[in-house]
Design an enzyme around this catalytic site. Structure first.
Site, PDB file in Angstrom:
ATOM      1  N   ILE A  67       0.949  -1.464   0.060  1.00 22.27           N
ATOM      2  CA  ILE A  67       0.032  -0.072   0.207  1.00 22.27           C
ATOM      3  C   ILE A  67       0.914   1.312  -0.094  1.00 22.27           C
ATOM      4  O   ILE A  67       1.731   1.250   0.958  1.00 22.27           O
ATOM      5  CB  ILE A  67      -0.984   0.062   1.107  1.00 22.27           C
ATOM      6  CG1 ILE A  67      -1.880   1.182   1.260  1.00 22.27           C
ATOM      7  CG2 ILE A  67      -0.272   0.069   2.598  1.00 22.27           C
ATOM      8  CD1 ILE A  67      -2.964   1.158   2.246  1.00 22.27           C
ATOM      9  N   SER A  68       0.709   2.257  -0.858  1.00 18.68           N
ATOM     10  CA  SER A  68       1.519   3.399  -1.122  1.00 18.68           C
ATOM     11  C   SER A  68       1.273   4.178   0.202  1.00 18.68           C
ATOM     12  O   SER A  68       0.496   4.394   0.945  1.00 18.68           O
ATOM     13  CB  SER A  68       1.454   4.066  -2.446  1.00 18.68           C
ATOM     14  OG  SER A  68       1.291   3.515  -3.403  1.00 18.68           O
ATOM     15  N   GLN A  69       2.539   4.918   0.286  1.00 13.56           N
ATOM     16  CA  GLN A  69       2.755   5.933   1.601  1.00 13.56           C
ATOM     17  C   GLN A  69       1.752   7.026   1.121  1.00 13.56           C
ATOM     18  O   GLN A  69       1.312   7.255   0.109  1.00 13.56           O
ATOM     19  CB  GLN A  69       4.010   6.436   1.618  1.00 13.56           C
ATOM     20  CG  GLN A  69       4.517   7.406   0.594  1.00 13.56           C
ATOM     21  CD  GLN A  69       6.016   7.566   0.468  1.00 13.56           C
ATOM     22  OE1 GLN A  69       6.889   6.744  -0.005  1.00 13.56           O
ATOM     23  NE2 GLN A  69       6.480   8.684   1.145  1.00 13.56           N
TER      24      GLN A  69
END
Length: 217
Positions: A67-69
């Site tokens: 999950i991207s920052q």
């Protein structure tokens, strides 16, 4: 208290701190910031990692995916909007569904493609939990896009491509925007704007995404 509301490190106050940090990092679009505040990131990660959900880090979601920052999600969404209301948006790489859920708050319709079936099942559960009515998902190869539904006002690709995918460029509406990480050894977050008769490409900042792969599994 419901899992959506969160407690302690997943509480509303923690989410508000994330928004304050995004402002400090240069995110200015209030519509995007409101969407980031509204979507509970902690439900998209494993329970053991929930206390880290609002840190500015990418987190594993299984199956070698992440999950991207929050900053990257907010930045890509802000670029996609370009200060304008979005109608129909295509997302390549549903993943756990977090970016999709943020997009659902800023676009009329969101279509998302995921190549890994178990991830898509998880994402669908999240969309049900959040009662998202304007998201449609498909298990398939993101490189193909959705020509039967195109054109799109915005296309967002959440995996690193070695080059700009021609099929996706064709599915972008005139006046539309594509946001995509491009590069092999190093990836550059790239904005593509479709103008009458040409595409304008702008490289923005270094990013790190899992690779954009072909086929569905």
């Amino acid at each position: 208290m419901s899992a959506l509301a969160g407690i302690g490190m997943t509480s509303q106050r923690t989410r508000e701190r994330m928004i304050a940090r995004l402002r400090e990092q240069g995110i200015k679009d209030e519509v995007v910031l409101a969407a980031m505040l509204a979507v509970p990131r902690h439900i998209f990660v494993e329970e053991a990692l929930a206390s880290r959900a609002y840190e500015d880090v990418a987190l594993p979601i299984g199956l070698n995916q992440t999950i991207s920052q929050p900053y990257v999600v907010a930045r890509m969404t802000e670029l996609l909007r370009g200060g304008k209301n979005l109608g129909r948006v295509l997302e390549i790489g549903t993943g756990c569904g977090y970016q999709t859920s943020v997009l659902s708050k800023v676009a009329s319709e969101v279509f998302s493609i995921e190549r890994i079936a178990p991830l898509l099942t998880k994402a669908k559960n999240h969309f049900r939990e959040l009662k998202l009515r304007n998201v449609k998902v498909k298990h398939g190869d993101g490189n193909d896009g959705l020509p039967e539904i195109a054109p799109f006002d915005g296309i967002i690709v959440t995996a690193g491509a070695t080059h700009l995918p021609e099929e996706l460029l064709r599915q972008l509406a005139v006046g539309g925007r594509m946001v995509i990480p491009v590069g092999s050894a190093e990836q550059m977050l790239t904005l593509v704007e479709r103008l009458p008769g040409e595409y304008r490409k702008t490289g923005l900042e270094a990013v790190k995404f899992v690779p954009l792969l072909s086929g569905a599994v």
